[in-house]
Motif scaffolding. Structure first.
Motif, PDB file in Angstrom:
ATOM      1  N   ARG A 188       0.831  -1.205   0.000  1.00  0.00           N
ATOM      2  CA  ARG A 188       0.000   0.000   0.000  1.00  0.00           C
ATOM      3  C   ARG A 188       0.862   1.251   0.000  1.00  0.00           C
ATOM      4  O   ARG A 188       1.871   1.330   0.694  1.00  0.00           O
ATOM      5  CB  ARG A 188      -0.916   0.005   1.222  1.00  0.00           C
ATOM      6  CG  ARG A 188      -1.945  -1.085   1.182  1.00  0.00           C
ATOM      7  CD  ARG A 188      -2.916  -0.973   2.328  1.00  0.00           C
ATOM      8  NE  ARG A 188      -3.717  -2.187   2.397  1.00  0.00           N
ATOM      9  CZ  ARG A 188      -4.433  -2.544   3.445  1.00  0.00           C
ATOM     10  NH1 ARG A 188      -4.448  -1.777   4.513  1.00  0.00           N
ATOM     11  NH2 ARG A 188      -5.131  -3.655   3.421  1.00  0.00           N
ATOM     12  N   ARG A 189       0.414   2.218  -0.773  1.00  0.00           N
ATOM     13  CA  ARG A 189       1.109   3.514  -0.782  1.00  0.00           C
ATOM     14  C   ARG A 189       0.791   4.273   0.511  1.00  0.00           C
ATOM     15  O   ARG A 189       1.601   5.050   0.989  1.00  0.00           O
ATOM     16  CB  ARG A 189       0.690   4.321  -2.010  1.00  0.00           C
ATOM     17  CG  ARG A 189       1.241   3.726  -3.313  1.00  0.00           C
ATOM     18  CD  ARG A 189       0.880   4.571  -4.520  1.00  0.00           C
ATOM     19  NE  ARG A 189      -0.524   4.431  -4.911  1.00  0.00           N
ATOM     20  CZ  ARG A 189      -1.002   3.432  -5.658  1.00  0.00           C
ATOM     21  NH1 ARG A 189      -0.190   2.486  -6.069  1.00  0.00           N
ATOM     22  NH2 ARG A 189      -2.280   3.385  -5.963  1.00  0.00           N
ATOM     23  N   ASN A 190      -0.410   4.050   1.039  1.00  0.00           N
ATOM     24  CA  ASN A 190      -0.848   4.646   2.293  1.00  0.00           C
ATOM     25  C   ASN A 190      -1.438   3.495   3.113  1.00  0.00           C
ATOM     26  O   ASN A 190      -2.425   2.884   2.692  1.00  0.00           O
ATOM     27  CB  ASN A 190      -1.896   5.731   2.027  1.00  0.00           C
ATOM     28  CG  ASN A 190      -2.466   6.343   3.289  1.00  0.00           C
ATOM     29  OD1 ASN A 190      -2.425   5.737   4.365  1.00  0.00           O
ATOM     30  ND2 ASN A 190      -2.991   7.553   3.164  1.00  0.00           N
ATOM     31  N   CYS A 191      -0.860   3.206   4.250  1.00  0.00           N
ATOM     32  CA  CYS A 191      -1.276   2.038   5.052  1.00  0.00           C
ATOM     33  C   CYS A 191      -2.756   2.051   5.413  1.00  0.00           C
ATOM     34  O   CYS A 191      -3.348   1.014   5.620  1.00  0.00           O
ATOM     35  CB  CYS A 191      -0.436   1.946   6.318  1.00  0.00           C
ATOM     36  SG  CYS A 191       1.272   1.526   6.002  1.00  0.00           S
ATOM     37  N   ALA A 192      -3.357   3.214   5.504  1.00  0.00           N
ATOM     38  CA  ALA A 192      -4.738   3.320   5.937  1.00  0.00           C
ATOM     39  C   ALA A 192      -5.741   3.200   4.792  1.00  0.00           C
ATOM     40  O   ALA A 192      -6.946   3.203   5.017  1.00  0.00           O
ATOM     41  CB  ALA A 192      -4.952   4.650   6.659  1.00  0.00           C
ATOM     42  N   VAL A 193      -5.250   3.107   3.553  1.00  0.00           N
ATOM     43  CA  VAL A 193      -6.137   3.111   2.381  1.00  0.00           C
ATOM     44  C   VAL A 193      -5.730   1.991   1.436  1.00  0.00           C
ATOM     45  O   VAL A 193      -4.543   1.771   1.182  1.00  0.00           O
ATOM     46  CB  VAL A 193      -6.041   4.466   1.637  1.00  0.00           C
ATOM     47  CG1 VAL A 193      -6.947   4.489   0.423  1.00  0.00           C
ATOM     48  CG2 VAL A 193      -6.362   5.620   2.577  1.00  0.00           C
ATOM     49  N   LEU A 194      -6.737   1.273   0.936  1.00  0.00           N
ATOM     50  CA  LEU A 194      -6.446   0.260  -0.089  1.00  0.00           C
ATOM     51  C   LEU A 194      -6.036   0.956  -1.381  1.00  0.00           C
ATOM     52  O   LEU A 194      -6.583   1.989  -1.736  1.00  0.00           O
ATOM     53  CB  LEU A 194      -7.678  -0.615  -0.347  1.00  0.00           C
ATOM     54  CG  LEU A 194      -8.170  -1.438   0.841  1.00  0.00           C
ATOM     55  CD1 LEU A 194      -9.504  -2.100   0.520  1.00  0.00           C
ATOM     56  CD2 LEU A 194      -7.145  -2.504   1.217  1.00  0.00           C
ATOM     57  N   ASN A 195      -5.063   0.394  -2.118  1.00  0.00           N
ATOM     58  CA  ASN A 195      -4.623   0.997  -3.384  1.00  0.00           C
ATOM     59  C   ASN A 195      -5.759   1.006  -4.396  1.00  0.00           C
ATOM     60  O   ASN A 195      -6.620   0.196  -4.431  1.00  0.00           O
ATOM     61  CB  ASN A 195      -3.439   0.230  -3.975  1.00  0.00           C
ATOM     62  CG  ASN A 195      -2.184   0.425  -3.156  1.00  0.00           C
ATOM     63  OD1 ASN A 195      -2.096   1.329  -2.329  1.00  0.00           O
ATOM     64  ND2 ASN A 195      -1.214  -0.430  -3.368  1.00  0.00           N
TER      65      ASN A 195
END
Length: 195
Positions: A188-195
């Motif tokens: 993930r580019r942002n751990c809190a958001v699915l790509n």
């Protein structure tokens, strides 16, 4: 790594975390149903649940000692401390202490320390508490009340070194459960958001 660091900061062992795991492609609360032990599980249920992930009973007992830090809401153990159904494996003094902290109809947000002796330290006090009838959850106390697991509890109550070694082994094995490879996951580019 956050778990490892929190354990080390609380006085527990530091260990290498294996890196390179892929993140899942979905994240839903329902996907974890049945994957975590109930606070009401007996030894057979605990052993079976952990075995389903390739973990031994020894690993399960070591990982259960994570309860040497943290809190539990009153409703997770209230049935053990009420009226005629008081759990006979519990220390009467501990039951009285818990009854004062968690009276009937207590606010459901109230929680108590899982380890009443050293609540901020990651140590083998968890096992000493079990020996003294001070396991907060039924799934904790059963590790001592069941004669099949009691020898491990007794051993680790006596030796923090042996417990720490077993805990590191179990955490390493736990970190290998459900590893995703190839198209099963991504980074993930942002751990809190699915790509």
């Amino acid at each position: 790594m956050a778990t490892r660091d929190a354990i080390a900061l609380a006085g527990g062992p530091s260990y290498a975390v294996e890196l390179g795991r892929l993140d899942g492609l979905s994240s839903t609360a329902s996907s974890i149903d049945g994957m975590f032990p109930s606070p009401f599980f007996n030894l057979d249920q605990l052993t079976q649940l952990f075995a389903g992930n390739g973990l031994l009973q020894t690993d399960m007992i070591a990982l259960s000692a994570g309860h040497t830090v943290g809190f539990a809401h009153c409703n997770t153990f209230a049935s053990r401390i009420r009226g005629s159904s008081v759990d006979p494996t519990m220390s009467p003094r501990y039951v009285a202490q818990l009854q004062r902290s968690c009276p009937p109809n207590v606010d459901p947000r109230i929680a108590v320390a899982m380890d009443p002796v050293t609540p901020r330290a990651f140590d083998n006090q968890y096992f000493k508490n079990l020996q003294n009838g001070m396991g907060l959850l039924g799934s904790d106390q059963v590790l001592y009340s069941d004669p099949r697991s009691r020898p491990i509890v007794d051993s680790w109550a006596q030796s923090s070194v042996a417990f720490n070694q077993a805990f590191v082994t179990a955490m390493t094995k736990l970190g290998r459960v459900g590893v995703k490879t190839g198209s099963q996951g991504n980074i993930r580019r942002n751990c809190a958001v699915l790509n």
